[in-house]
Design an enzyme around this catalytic site. Sequence first.
Site, PDB file in Angstrom:
ATOM      1  N   LYS A  17       2.463  33.657  20.648  1.00 19.39           N
ATOM      2  CA  LYS A  17       2.221  32.433  21.405  1.00 19.39           C
ATOM      3  C   LYS A  17       3.525  31.721  21.788  1.00 19.39           C
ATOM      4  CE  LYS A  17      -2.360  32.622  20.754  1.00 19.39           C
ATOM      5  NZ  LYS A  17      -2.552  33.805  19.885  1.00 19.39           N
TER       6      LYS A  17
HETATM    7  C1  LIG Z   1      -3.606  34.720  19.837  1.00 16.31           C
HETATM    8  C2  LIG Z   1      -3.346  35.977  19.116  1.00 16.31           C
HETATM    9  C3  LIG Z   1      -3.973  37.169  19.493  1.00 16.31           C
HETATM   10  C4  LIG Z   1      -4.978  37.239  20.599  1.00 16.31           C
HETATM   11  O1  LIG Z   1      -4.397  36.996  21.862  1.00 16.31           O
HETATM   12  P1  LIG Z   1      -5.317  36.576  23.109  1.00 16.31           P
HETATM   13  O2  LIG Z   1      -4.361  36.270  24.188  1.00 16.31           O
HETATM   14  O3  LIG Z   1      -6.087  35.368  22.648  1.00 16.31           O
HETATM   15  O4  LIG Z   1      -6.207  37.722  23.397  1.00 16.31           O
HETATM   16  C5  LIG Z   1      -3.636  38.320  18.796  1.00 16.31           C
HETATM   17  N1  LIG Z   1      -2.765  38.303  17.775  1.00 16.31           N
HETATM   18  C6  LIG Z   1      -2.166  37.169  17.380  1.00 16.31           C
HETATM   19  C7  LIG Z   1      -1.226  37.210  16.217  1.00 16.31           C
HETATM   20  C8  LIG Z   1      -2.419  35.964  18.038  1.00 16.31           C
HETATM   21  O5  LIG Z   1      -1.802  34.845  17.645  1.00 16.31           O
END
Ligand SMILES: *Cc1c(COP(=O)(O)O)cnc(C)c1O
Length: 494
Positions: free
Chosen positions: A109
Amino acid sequence: MRYFSSRDKDIKVSPSQAIIQGISKDGGLFVPESFPKIENLDQIKDMDYKSVAFLIMSKLLTDFEPDALKECIDRAYDSKFTSEEIAPISQVNDISFLELFHGPTLAFKDMALSILPYLLKESMKIQGVDKEVVILTATSGDTGKAALEGFANVDKIKIIVFYPENGVSEIQRKQMITQVGDNTFVVGINGNFDDAQSGVKDIFNDREYESLLSKHNYQLSSANSINIGRLIPQIVYYFYSYLVLLRQGKIQAGDKINIVVPTGNFGNILAAYYGKQMGLPVNKLICASNDNKVLTDFINTGTYDKRRELILTSSPSMDILVSSNLERLLYHLSGGDSGYIKTLMGQLSEEGYYKIDNLNMEDFYGGFSTEKDIDSMIYKLYSEHNYLMDTHTAVAYNVYEQYKEETKDNTITLISSTASPFKFGEAVASAIGLDTKDKDDFSIISELSKATKIHVPGPIDELKNKEVLHKNKCDKEDMKNIISDFLKVGELDD
Ligand SMILES: *Cc1c(COP(=O)(O)O)cnc(C)c1O
């Protein structure tokens, strides 16, 4: 470049408007009217991360002045990333792990949320917004902390994060409730991520509440991947990693690669799909789910059905039943039929499912991983290759193994590695055979570090001694009230 609402093509906004609004007023998500092409990848293969970021983002954020965009990029991708490459690739056998977790909160993120505050500030400048922006965010664990980190102490912005009280890892919770910054508010909700997300969406769609906030000089925006300002920066690392593979001679210009993505809200994988539309040579986009396998079922049957219990797994950031960004994909696959998307989304919220006849998902492969398989994948990669991966990445790895077994496809493959193993230390430690019983998270992490000889990442190590600053909890029904308390906006009489 304009952005349409996925539910009503008559709603058209500029890039900066789309970023400020976060979500369209009719509940739709903003989608680009077309996909600009990035060509001759061979000629740009020596570009560094920031240059690739500028190349991609300038084509999608067309109302940003080039110098202003460059400044956003420079400020975002600096030394707060512990890898100079920003998104380095680790090669394990024939697989390239694209490590997206070297930012301040140790999950992917950060790739987008380190730049979103700057994009939002610039958008406000472009649009002459004088209101204070309130970022409203639902998190399955990682978005919350990354958004808090990005927006803390940013002038004229407040950030409110709702996380599921029982649906995040201990480290994720600690990261959020110890957040400093007078403009930050963190609330645990008595429910799961879908409750938090639908609660937030309802507030966005509440016109009365909007005008109440407006009277107090506030405007809502979103840091979730429903905001196009989250999605666009994520396209960058897929192009960047393709260029790195070119540079390393692993592929030749034009060679297609597979991309495997551990998926929850469908944001990360959608960014890869957008990359493909913009000219990135991609063979299959492999969508990996955990036990909450709504997407696997959808890809394989054409029916999206959320009428099932949400299962809490060791990959909590993917414990999601309503995968928001799928709406954008469906919009593009339908050739931009916003009326049809509106009907589907209406049916999903009223009846809990929709079915698409003749669904063409040939770009995708969908699979899922059980809890047991996640553990054994972590163990296998660690014991055989000395590579430690987190639970989410293990879901991707497992689904890729299934894909290879089933198809015998040996195209060069990139796995989107989304979090540091230390962020999900307990699950990772027990997967590699450490005794975690009756131990707290910090002692487990320190043992994990000792056993693997990998340093505990600084931001996790520091958490131990941080003071808890956020103790708010609420029911889903009370989200609006608690926001009103924070913002000191009582019900107005008129
Ligand atoms: C948010 C997240 C995901 C999923 O990603 P999306 O974009 O919501 O599909 C997978 N792994 C981790 C560690 C995340 O923080």
